[in-house]
Design a protein around this motif. Sequence first.
Motif, PDB file in Angstrom:
ATOM      1  N   SER A  19       0.847  -1.194   0.000  1.00  0.00           N
ATOM      2  CA  SER A  19       0.000   0.000   0.000  1.00  0.00           C
ATOM      3  C   SER A  19       0.878   1.239   0.000  1.00  0.00           C
ATOM      4  N   GLY A  20       0.254   2.395  -0.234  1.00  0.00           N
ATOM      5  CA  GLY A  20       1.012   3.640  -0.225  1.00  0.00           C
ATOM      6  C   GLY A  20       1.693   3.882   1.105  1.00  0.00           C
ATOM      7  N   GLY A  21       0.979   3.644   2.199  1.00  0.00           N
ATOM      8  CA  GLY A  21       1.569   3.822   3.517  1.00  0.00           C
ATOM      9  C   GLY A  21       2.738   2.887   3.761  1.00  0.00           C
ATOM     10  N   GLN A  22       2.615   1.651   3.285  1.00  0.00           N
ATOM     11  CA  GLN A  22       3.704   0.685   3.440  1.00  0.00           C
ATOM     12  C   GLN A  22       4.915   1.102   2.603  1.00  0.00           C
ATOM     13  N   GLN A  23       4.661   1.595   1.387  1.00  0.00           N
ATOM     14  CA  GLN A  23       5.767   2.052   0.555  1.00  0.00           C
ATOM     15  C   GLN A  23       6.518   3.204   1.222  1.00  0.00           C
ATOM     16  N   GLN A  24       5.777   4.122   1.853  1.00  0.00           N
ATOM     17  CA  GLN A  24       6.445   5.240   2.508  1.00  0.00           C
ATOM     18  C   GLN A  24       7.224   4.771   3.727  1.00  0.00           C
ATOM     19  N   ARG A  25       6.734   3.727   4.401  1.00  0.00           N
ATOM     20  CA  ARG A  25       7.488   3.163   5.520  1.00  0.00           C
ATOM     21  C   ARG A  25       8.808   2.556   5.023  1.00  0.00           C
ATOM     22  N   VAL A  26       8.778   1.906   3.873  1.00  0.00           N
ATOM     23  CA  VAL A  26      10.014   1.396   3.283  1.00  0.00           C
ATOM     24  C   VAL A  26      10.963   2.564   2.985  1.00  0.00           C
ATOM     25  N   ALA A  27      10.399   3.665   2.463  1.00  0.00           N
ATOM     26  CA  ALA A  27      11.219   4.836   2.153  1.00  0.00           C
ATOM     27  C   ALA A  27      11.856   5.419   3.414  1.00  0.00           C
ATOM     28  N   VAL A  28      11.113   5.417   4.520  1.00  0.00           N
ATOM     29  CA  VAL A  28      11.669   5.890   5.793  1.00  0.00           C
ATOM     30  C   VAL A  28      12.821   4.984   6.220  1.00  0.00           C
ATOM     31  N   ALA A  29      12.608   3.669   6.135  1.00  0.00           N
ATOM     32  CA  ALA A  29      13.663   2.721   6.507  1.00  0.00           C
ATOM     33  C   ALA A  29      14.893   2.911   5.634  1.00  0.00           C
ATOM     34  N   ARG A  30      14.687   3.105   4.351  1.00  0.00           N
ATOM     35  CA  ARG A  30      15.822   3.320   3.439  1.00  0.00           C
ATOM     36  C   ARG A  30      16.590   4.594   3.799  1.00  0.00           C
ATOM     37  N   ALA A  31      15.847   5.649   4.150  1.00  0.00           N
ATOM     38  CA  ALA A  31      16.488   6.909   4.511  1.00  0.00           C
ATOM     39  C   ALA A  31      17.368   6.771   5.749  1.00  0.00           C
ATOM     40  N   LEU A  32      17.051   5.798   6.599  1.00  0.00           N
ATOM     41  CA  LEU A  32      17.807   5.585   7.837  1.00  0.00           C
ATOM     42  C   LEU A  32      18.960   4.595   7.669  1.00  0.00           C
ATOM     43  N   ALA A  33      19.099   4.031   6.487  1.00  0.00           N
ATOM     44  CA  ALA A  33      20.033   2.913   6.296  1.00  0.00           C
ATOM     45  C   ALA A  33      21.454   3.242   6.725  1.00  0.00           C
ATOM     46  N   ASN A  34      21.945   4.406   6.334  1.00  0.00           N
ATOM     47  CA  ASN A  34      23.334   4.763   6.630  1.00  0.00           C
ATOM     48  C   ASN A  34      23.474   5.624   7.882  1.00  0.00           C
ATOM     49  N   ARG A  35      22.499   5.496   8.783  1.00  0.00           N
ATOM     50  CA  ARG A  35      22.525   6.198  10.071  1.00  0.00           C
ATOM     51  C   ARG A  35      22.730   7.701   9.905  1.00  0.00           C
ATOM     52  N   PRO A  36      21.862   8.372   9.164  1.00  0.00           N
ATOM     53  CA  PRO A  36      22.029   9.816   8.948  1.00  0.00           C
ATOM     54  C   PRO A  36      21.792  10.598  10.233  1.00  0.00           C
ATOM     55  N   ARG A  37      22.338  11.782  10.279  1.00  0.00           N
ATOM     56  CA  ARG A  37      22.091  12.681  11.403  1.00  0.00           C
ATOM     57  C   ARG A  37      20.943  13.633  11.107  1.00  0.00           C
ATOM     58  N   LEU A  38      20.614  13.777   9.821  1.00  0.00           N
ATOM     59  CA  LEU A  38      19.533  14.673   9.402  1.00  0.00           C
ATOM     60  C   LEU A  38      18.606  13.945   8.442  1.00  0.00           C
ATOM     61  N   LEU A  39      17.304  14.018   8.706  1.00  0.00           N
ATOM     62  CA  LEU A  39      16.286  13.529   7.775  1.00  0.00           C
ATOM     63  C   LEU A  39      15.596  14.727   7.134  1.00  0.00           C
TER      64      LEU A  39
END
Length: 247
Positions: free
Chosen positions: A162-182
Amino acid sequence: MSEQVETTARPEAAPDGEPLVVVRGLRKVYRTGPKEVVALREVSFEAYPGQLVAIRGRSGSGKTTLLNQVGGLDRPDSGRVLVAGRAVTELPEAGLLELRRDVIGFIFQSFGLIPVLSAAENVGVPMRLTRTPAAEREERVRMLLAMVGLEKHANQRPYELSGGQQQRVAVARALANRPRLLIADEPTGQLDSGTGRQIMELLRAVVRSEGVTALVATHDPNLISLADTVLELHDGTLTLTPAPATT
């Protein structure tokens, strides 16, 4: 000359006392022939670790332009941006690529997932780019998918979610390299109000648990209450408004 507006977005207790993001006198003008559109007018603010900052304003107010300057996706006509002590506005392209790879995670309205890859493979892409060892990469992918509640959907492709699930995947991907800023540009724009609130609540939880800073552009007034600080843009001019009390 436009009046400079200096806004400090700071929580009651910043974890290390130093801002992660410092913006000073940012100005951006777009030109089409003789016509000029001032997208940002002498914008200044600070944002601190462990803080969710909402940036609101109507379409065309300058939200995306501001995020692009902070994230090094575009350069201002004048002014300065520092992220984690690095002068974003002065970095060469190689330095910007390194900053976006190692320090900043991006979340977009359109999700931006690779259609032929599974949820787990999408989350793992940033770590492949940094040559993270396979065992470490797979373990972090599992942990991130569990964090966003999708551990049972690891092998599904975007079109199966679903769209919400896809955005959750996008959030997880954004965190992959342990960023300090989102940096999230209208991350709930394609979602219904209920799902959109769930995504914002997830971002707030990530900010608290990971100690990152999040700059989130949103047009949805129902989501503003989840922010620690609200920055409001009107025709490129920034003002600070109190964040409503959470319920």
